[in-house]
Design a protein around this motif. Structure first.
Motif, PDB file in Angstrom:
ATOM      1  N   TYR A  48      31.731  13.864 -13.417  1.00  0.00           N
ATOM      2  CA  TYR A  48      32.164  14.382 -12.122  1.00  0.00           C
ATOM      3  C   TYR A  48      33.399  15.242 -12.335  1.00  0.00           C
ATOM      4  O   TYR A  48      34.419  14.778 -12.857  1.00  0.00           O
ATOM      5  N   SER A  73      29.955  10.246  -8.045  1.00  0.00           N
ATOM      6  CA  SER A  73      30.129  11.330  -7.088  1.00  0.00           C
ATOM      7  C   SER A  73      31.490  11.199  -6.421  1.00  0.00           C
ATOM      8  O   SER A  73      32.328  10.379  -6.813  1.00  0.00           O
ATOM      9  N   TYR A  79      19.316  12.075  -6.432  1.00  0.00           N
ATOM     10  CA  TYR A  79      19.319  13.523  -6.301  1.00  0.00           C
ATOM     11  C   TYR A  79      20.415  13.939  -5.329  1.00  0.00           C
ATOM     12  O   TYR A  79      20.748  13.210  -4.409  1.00  0.00           O
ATOM     13  N   GLY A  80      20.927  15.163  -5.533  1.00  0.00           N
ATOM     14  CA  GLY A  80      21.913  15.704  -4.611  1.00  0.00           C
ATOM     15  C   GLY A  80      23.190  16.088  -5.312  1.00  0.00           C
ATOM     16  O   GLY A  80      23.482  15.617  -6.423  1.00  0.00           O
ATOM     17  N   GLU A  81      23.935  16.967  -4.675  1.00  0.00           N
ATOM     18  CA  GLU A  81      25.228  17.365  -5.206  1.00  0.00           C
ATOM     19  C   GLU A  81      26.195  16.188  -5.160  1.00  0.00           C
ATOM     20  O   GLU A  81      26.070  15.288  -4.329  1.00  0.00           O
ATOM     21  N   GLN A  82      27.185  16.222  -6.041  1.00  0.00           N
ATOM     22  CA  GLN A  82      28.085  15.078  -6.168  1.00  0.00           C
ATOM     23  C   GLN A  82      29.141  15.016  -5.080  1.00  0.00           C
ATOM     24  O   GLN A  82      29.880  14.041  -4.998  1.00  0.00           O
ATOM     25  N   ASP A  83      29.224  16.035  -4.252  1.00  0.00           N
ATOM     26  CA  ASP A  83      30.181  15.992  -3.139  1.00  0.00           C
ATOM     27  C   ASP A  83      29.488  15.720  -1.808  1.00  0.00           C
ATOM     28  O   ASP A  83      30.049  15.956  -0.746  1.00  0.00           O
ATOM     29  N   GLU A  84      28.227  15.219  -1.863  1.00  0.00           N
ATOM     30  CA  GLU A  84      27.502  14.912  -0.637  1.00  0.00           C
ATOM     31  C   GLU A  84      26.720  13.618  -0.833  1.00  0.00           C
ATOM     32  O   GLU A  84      26.733  13.015  -1.912  1.00  0.00           O
ATOM     33  N   GLN A 108      23.869  11.330  -1.742  1.00  0.00           N
ATOM     34  CA  GLN A 108      22.735  11.445  -2.652  1.00  0.00           C
ATOM     35  C   GLN A 108      21.593  10.548  -2.192  1.00  0.00           C
ATOM     36  O   GLN A 108      21.787   9.626  -1.393  1.00  0.00           O
ATOM     37  N   GLU A 168      18.101  22.011  -4.171  1.00  0.00           N
ATOM     38  CA  GLU A 168      18.873  22.742  -3.174  1.00  0.00           C
ATOM     39  C   GLU A 168      18.355  24.178  -3.164  1.00  0.00           C
ATOM     40  O   GLU A 168      18.516  24.911  -4.132  1.00  0.00           O
ATOM     41  N   ARG A 179      17.822  21.254   1.555  1.00  0.00           N
ATOM     42  CA  ARG A 179      17.488  20.302   0.506  1.00  0.00           C
ATOM     43  C   ARG A 179      15.999  19.986   0.641  1.00  0.00           C
ATOM     44  O   ARG A 179      15.570  19.316   1.568  1.00  0.00           O
TER      45      ARG A 179
END
Length: 667
Positions: free
Chosen positions: A409, A465, A522-527, A529, A571, A580
């Protein structure tokens, strides 16, 4: 007495029913007409009643329909009742129930359904007539844009599928959006063979099953057994075919996609400028790399090169514009890197490679010896003279436990000073550790921050994250999550990381199929997951769950009933706002897309509201416990229904490492 007036006594599953011959037989050609005419042998109980081993409650509903021509469906499972009607052959009621059932299902999907890419109509197969391919027809090596729009693509915004005619983009629209081509086209090249095989053969069906899906920005690559088709998304035209790889004689095992390279690629003196996308394909130890440029008609495809890693490629990925091939075959582990600007391919031994992650230009490698190594791709061109990748050790596990999962991260602080980094990793013995590189310790390795020993099986996944630390072990994908406390974007030691949830993302998939059915997160580390849960191998149903607490976000079902063969979450940047998308490849050869943006945002806001209410009430220990979001995985009823099509005896047991006396002592 006439048969119509004769009383018939029935014993349905232990419950007695009495009715008339006429009531049971007014619908022709049913189970009852065959039974009462003697065409079906009867079994009678001690009272002489005809015994039928079926559900008495559902039969009571059917009998009332036969009596009154009407039915009350209050609190009735329509699917189960329809199944009973089909068994008894009550066609009038079965048709009505079918319509009721179809009211909740549509080939156009629900509101989350985003697009449909139909399977190839005449997909190519590898050349089986010899190396020279003299007996393979090369006709129709190109196709017009109209053919692509009319027969090859379908999405919410454009084109048509194989069942219904929709809006077709005009040729002018496609010329503005890009250059589309048919899936059987060679895109102006003649190095691929187009042998066709009748679609009714089993070989054809297996070859046309979607094997792998990769996505990058507004591009999607769909890999079949021997070729890859590329799609692009634009707001005006939706999804349309842009490129296809040459047909491979060997089975495609891994693919990598990199869009918006924007540079130039040169191979054997051919300069390719304005490259839109690069595609890597791995089969065994061989890696082939192509560059596609859609700025010309037809689409220009350049073979960058064919590279040999020496051992089977287990991971293929892009780190920036660099293509990386990794193999973790024990002591023969290797890393191969192809650099875009220098056009140079290098391989190097990286002993005992077990896992990897990327962070900016860094490629981090976990090993079976407990070491975390890294390669800095930005410095790659400076090392051409000594042909050395400079695999540098970053950290060594204090107990030298084999590292099986890793997650990096990069905090906002990283962009300011460049020397703050947080890494979470899991080990074979179930430990989860967090290490941190502090700005004040520049020049020294990361320091051990925290250790968790809650897992009793090897850790297969870990994700660090902004808000959560999530780990998954091999015991039926058992998940543990912790809430991460931060101060100015960095992990804070006060009050520290606190447990959040424990749940399972059950998946009875064979180990060989898991690389293309990865549950996530799955997903960005600032949102927020998510996990994607595919319970059994042959299913049309997927469960989308929050990674932080396992709560269900939504349930996805195939619009055509075909089984999901692979999936990925991406994304997508081609729409008016980033979306997404869940991309599902199917055994039918089709690709279906689902927009998860809205449900995930709603679920995340619900959790935030519950957390705020809990904090304001002073109850800090029950965060998310009273969330109105439905529980996560399949209910017992749903699970039993899924397992009816699954042979549990053939399902591999979970990998569990027994706790031996030789297990390292935790610090």
């Amino acid at each position: 007495m006439s048969n119509y007036q004769e009383i018939v006594n029935l014993n349905i599953g232990g419950t007695r029913f009495s009715t008339s011959w006429h009531t049971l037989t007014w619908v022709p050609d049913t189970f009852f007409t065959a039974l009462l005419s003697g065409r079906i042998p009867t079994v009678r109980d001690e009272t002489g009643a005809i015994f039928i081993d079926r559900d008495p409650n559902l039969f009571g509903l059917i009998l009332n329909f036969l009596r009154t021509r009407d039915i009350d469906l209050t609190n009735v499972n329509i699917r189960s009742l329809r199944h009973e009607c089909d068994y008894f052959g009550i066609t009038p009621l079965s048709r009505r129930l079918a319509l009721c059932d179809e009211m909740n299902h549509s080939s156009c999907g629900d509101v989350l359904f985003y697009g449909y890419l139909p399977p190839p109509l005449n997909g190519p197969l590898p050349n089986s007539s010899g190396r020279n391919g003299s007996n393979v027809s090369r006709k129709n090596s190109t196709a017009s844009n109209t053919d692509v729009a009319a027969n090859r693509t379908h999405s919410r915004n454009s084109s048509l599928d194989l069942r219904t005619v929709g809006r077709i983009p005009s040729q002018d629209q496609l010329s503005r959006c890009g250059r589309g081509h048919s899936r059987a086209a060679s895109l102006g090249n003649t190095d691929s063979h187009k042998g066709l095989r009748p679609p009714e053969t089993n070989t054809w069906q297996e070859n046309m099953k979607v094997q792998i899906i990769k996505a990058h920005h507004n591009w999607v690559a769909v890999a079949y057994t021997h070729f890859v088709t590329g799609y692009r998304l634009t707001d005006s035209c939706g999804w349309y075919v842009v490129f296809q790889s040459p047909v491979q004689d060997s089975v495609i095992e891994r693919i990598a996609l990199n869009a918006k390279t924007g540079g130039s690629a040169t191979s054997s003196g051919n300069n390719t400028t304005g490259t839109d996308v690069m595609l890597g394909i791995a089969s065994g130890p061989l890696v082939r790399l192509w560059a596609f440029s859609t700025h010309s008609e037809p689409v220009r495809r350049t073979l960058i090169g064919t590279f040999n890693l020496g051992v089977r490629v287990e991971h293929l990925l892009f780190v920036g514009p660099q293509l990386v091939a990794l193999s973790g075959a024990g002591s023969r582990s290797k890393a191969g890197v192809w650099h875009t600007s220098t056009q140079h391919w290098q391989t190097q031994d990286v002993a005992h490679l077990t896992t990897y992650d990327t962070a900016g230009s860094f490629l981090l490698l976990g090993t079976a010896t407990g070491a975390i190594n890294y390669i800095d791709m930005q410095k790659f061109p400076l090392r051409m003279k000594d042909n050395d990748l400079l695999v540098t050790q970053l950290y060594k596990d204090p107990n030298q436990e084999p590292i099986t999962a890793i997650s990096v991260y990069l905090t906002p602080k990283t962009n300011l000073c460049g020397n703050w980094i947080e890494i979470a990793y899991g080990t074979r013995y179930g430990s989860v550790r967090v290490i941190v590189q502090h700005p004040e310790t520049v020049g020294h390795g990361p320091q051990l921050f925290q250790t968790f020993t809650v897992h009793q099986s090897p850790v297969t996944k870990v994700s660090l994250s902004e808000n959560y630390l999530i780990s998954v072990c091999s015991e039926y994908n058992h998940v543990r999550s912790w809430r991460v406390t931060r101060f100015r974007g960095m992990i804070s030691t006060q009050p520290g990381t606190t447990p959040k949830a424990a749940f399972k993302v059950l998946a009875l998939e064979a180990p060989t199929a898991q690389p293309h059915n990865d549950c996530g997160p799955y997903g960005e580390q600032d949102e927020e997951q998510i996990f994607i849960q595919k319970v059994v191998p042959d299913t049309d149903t997927l469960y989308v769950r929050l990674a932080s607490n396992g709560k269900r976000v939504c349930t996805i079902r195939s619009v055509d009933g075909s089984a999901v063969s692979c999936f990925v979450v991406a994304e997508c940047e081609g729409a008016l706002r980033p979306r997404r998308l869940l991309l599902c490849g199917h055994r039918s050869g089709a690709t279906q897309m689902w927009d998860l943006t809205g449900p995930i945002d709603k679920a995340a806001k619900t959790l935030q509201a519950v957390a705020s209410a809990t904090t304001s009430s002073g109850n800090g220990g029950g965060e998310g416990e009273e969330s109105p979001v439905p529980d996560g995985g399949p209910t017992p009823d749903e699970l039993v229904r899924l397992l009816t099509a699954c042979d549990l005896d053939a399902t591999p047991a979970p990998v569990v490492v027994p706790q031996s006396p030789n297990r390292p002592i935790q610090p």
